[in-house]
Design a protein around this motif. Structure first.
Motif, PDB file in Angstrom:
ATOM      1  N   ASP A   1     -10.627  30.572 117.406  1.00 24.61           N
ATOM      2  CA  ASP A   1     -10.425  31.748 116.520  1.00 24.61           C
ATOM      3  C   ASP A   1     -11.817  32.185 115.958  1.00 24.61           C
ATOM      4  OD1 ASP A   1      -8.945  33.975 115.858  1.00 24.61           O
ATOM      5  OD2 ASP A   1      -8.798  33.025 113.867  1.00 24.61           O
ATOM      6  N   VAL A   2     -12.361  30.939 115.517  1.00 26.69           N
ATOM      7  CA  VAL A   2     -13.914  31.039 115.176  1.00 26.69           C
ATOM      8  C   VAL A   2     -14.806  32.089 115.800  1.00 26.69           C
ATOM      9  CG1 VAL A   2     -15.907  30.036 114.083  1.00 26.69           C
ATOM     10  CG2 VAL A   2     -13.637  28.968 113.577  1.00 26.69           C
ATOM     11  N   TYR A   3     -14.785  31.518 117.126  1.00 27.75           N
ATOM     12  CA  TYR A   3     -15.669  32.437 117.982  1.00 27.75           C
ATOM     13  C   TYR A   3     -15.074  33.709 118.173  1.00 27.75           C
ATOM     14  CZ  TYR A   3     -17.670  33.645 122.519  1.00 27.75           C
ATOM     15  OH  TYR A   3     -18.458  34.425 123.565  1.00 27.75           O
ATOM     16  N   ALA A   4     -13.827  33.911 118.426  1.00 32.43           N
ATOM     17  CA  ALA A   4     -13.019  35.267 118.444  1.00 32.43           C
ATOM     18  C   ALA A   4     -13.305  36.336 117.454  1.00 32.43           C
ATOM     19  CB  ALA A   4     -11.675  34.979 118.675  1.00 32.43           C
ATOM     20  N   MET A   5     -13.352  35.698 116.225  1.00 35.58           N
ATOM     21  CA  MET A   5     -13.609  36.451 114.962  1.00 35.58           C
ATOM     22  C   MET A   5     -15.068  36.890 115.050  1.00 35.58           C
ATOM     23  SD  MET A   5     -11.497  34.873 111.872  1.00 35.58           S
ATOM     24  CE  MET A   5     -12.582  33.334 111.981  1.00 35.58           C
ATOM     25  N   PHE A   6     -16.132  35.915 115.652  1.00 36.42           N
ATOM     26  CA  PHE A   6     -17.552  36.369 115.601  1.00 36.42           C
ATOM     27  C   PHE A   6     -17.533  37.602 116.487  1.00 36.42           C
ATOM     28  CE2 PHE A   6     -21.460  36.048 117.932  1.00 36.42           C
ATOM     29  CZ  PHE A   6     -22.343  36.318 117.357  1.00 36.42           C
ATOM     30  N   LEU A   7     -16.962  37.566 117.836  1.00 43.48           N
ATOM     31  CA  LEU A   7     -17.047  38.522 118.724  1.00 43.48           C
ATOM     32  C   LEU A   7     -16.624  39.924 118.357  1.00 43.48           C
ATOM     33  CD1 LEU A   7     -15.672  36.834 122.016  1.00 43.48           C
ATOM     34  CD2 LEU A   7     -18.012  37.286 121.606  1.00 43.48           C
ATOM     35  N   CYS A   8     -15.403  39.930 117.393  1.00 45.86           N
ATOM     36  CA  CYS A   8     -15.148  40.979 116.570  1.00 45.86           C
ATOM     37  C   CYS A   8     -15.920  41.550 115.607  1.00 45.86           C
ATOM     38  CB  CYS A   8     -13.606  40.814 115.812  1.00 45.86           C
ATOM     39  SG  CYS A   8     -12.326  40.332 117.160  1.00 45.86           S
TER      40      CYS A   8
END
Length: 264
Positions: free
Chosen positions: A87-94
């Motif tokens: 989710d840390v990576y997914a939040m960065f994508l967002c």
């Protein structure tokens, strides 16, 4: 009981896999950047539902808040560890998607480094929270508890109940529906669920322990080791911070005059 490492392996496959699959499906009807945001919100909501369900099953099965055990208390935290890393990576994508959209509007998209810096500046609290879940809360849950306190773990897992409403609010904003009745209703539900599931949760845990031990609510604090009270305070502090932000956002949503409809 699951074999050692099996829940961790399942989480490593499930959460990134669900993100990739849902993103591929959503891209058929949405722009790529929107698809990433929607897929990330979907995975967060699924994790929240799974965690809340597991938490309810655990806590409702434990009559004794200290000694009773449930098998999910040993399985779900290990299964959820990969989610917090992913989710840390997914939040960065967002975050980067939002930056690219803004950059496109002004004619200069931000660089990857600039996106990373602004992401950490904006969401540092959430990144630290996820890091603490992996490197502090999970080791405590898996090794230090020694099978004690499954009831409390179950209650803490149910704190995720507010997450789907956070995700829905972000999705509505993404599609410029932040001034709709649905968004206002979602904001109220988010405020209520966050208040009860993440703020009132901690006094309730103290009350449940005191009831088991025959102590008043105020008598629980001095009866516990200082490390326990410090851990509870550390967990509650960011929840208070986020609740204030949610409350401010809800107040602005209801106090600001409705925006005029844009001509087609």
């Amino acid at each position: 009981m699951a074999p050692p490492g099996a829940p961790l392996a399942a989480g490593l496959l499930f959460f990134p896999g669900l993100f990739l699959l849902s993103r591929a499906l959503i891209r058929r009807c949405c722009p790529p950047g929107h698809a990433e945001v929607l897929a990330a919100r979907l995975v967060s909501s699924v994790q929240a539902v799974l965690a809340s369900t597991a938490g309810y099953l655990i806590s409702s099965s434990c009559q004794h808040v200290i000694d009773d055990q449930h098998w999910l208390a040993g399985v779900y935290p290990e299964f959820a560890v990969p989610y917090f890393i992913y989710d840390v990576y997914a939040m960065f994508l967002c975050h980067r998607h939002r930056g690219l959209v803004k950059g496109h509007e002004v004619g200069s998209a931000p660089s990857l480094r600039a996106s990373l810096v602004s992401y950490l500046r904006k969401d540092l609290m959430m990144v630290l929270h996820h890091g603490a879940m992996v490197f502090a809360c999970y080791p405590v849950t898996a090794f230090w508890r020694e099978g004690k306190g499954d009831f409390f773990l179950g209650c803490l897992l149910m704190a995720e109940l507010s997450t789907p409403f956070v995700c829905l609010g972000k999705v509505l904003i993404l599609f410029h529906l932040q001034h709709t009745t649905l968004h206002k209703l979602n904001a109220v539900v988010l405020l209520v669920t966050f208040f009860f599931c993440r703020l009132i949760l901690f006094p309730y845990l103290y009350w449940a322990y005191g009831r088991q031990r025959g102590l008043s609510l105020l008598g629980v604090v001095p009866a516990l080791p200082p490390a326990y009270n410090m851990a509870a305070a550390a967990l509650m502090a960011p929840q208070i911070y986020w609740f204030v932000l949610i409350a401010r956002g809800t107040w602005r949503l209801f106090s600001s005059p409705p925006r005029p409809r844009q001509p087609p």
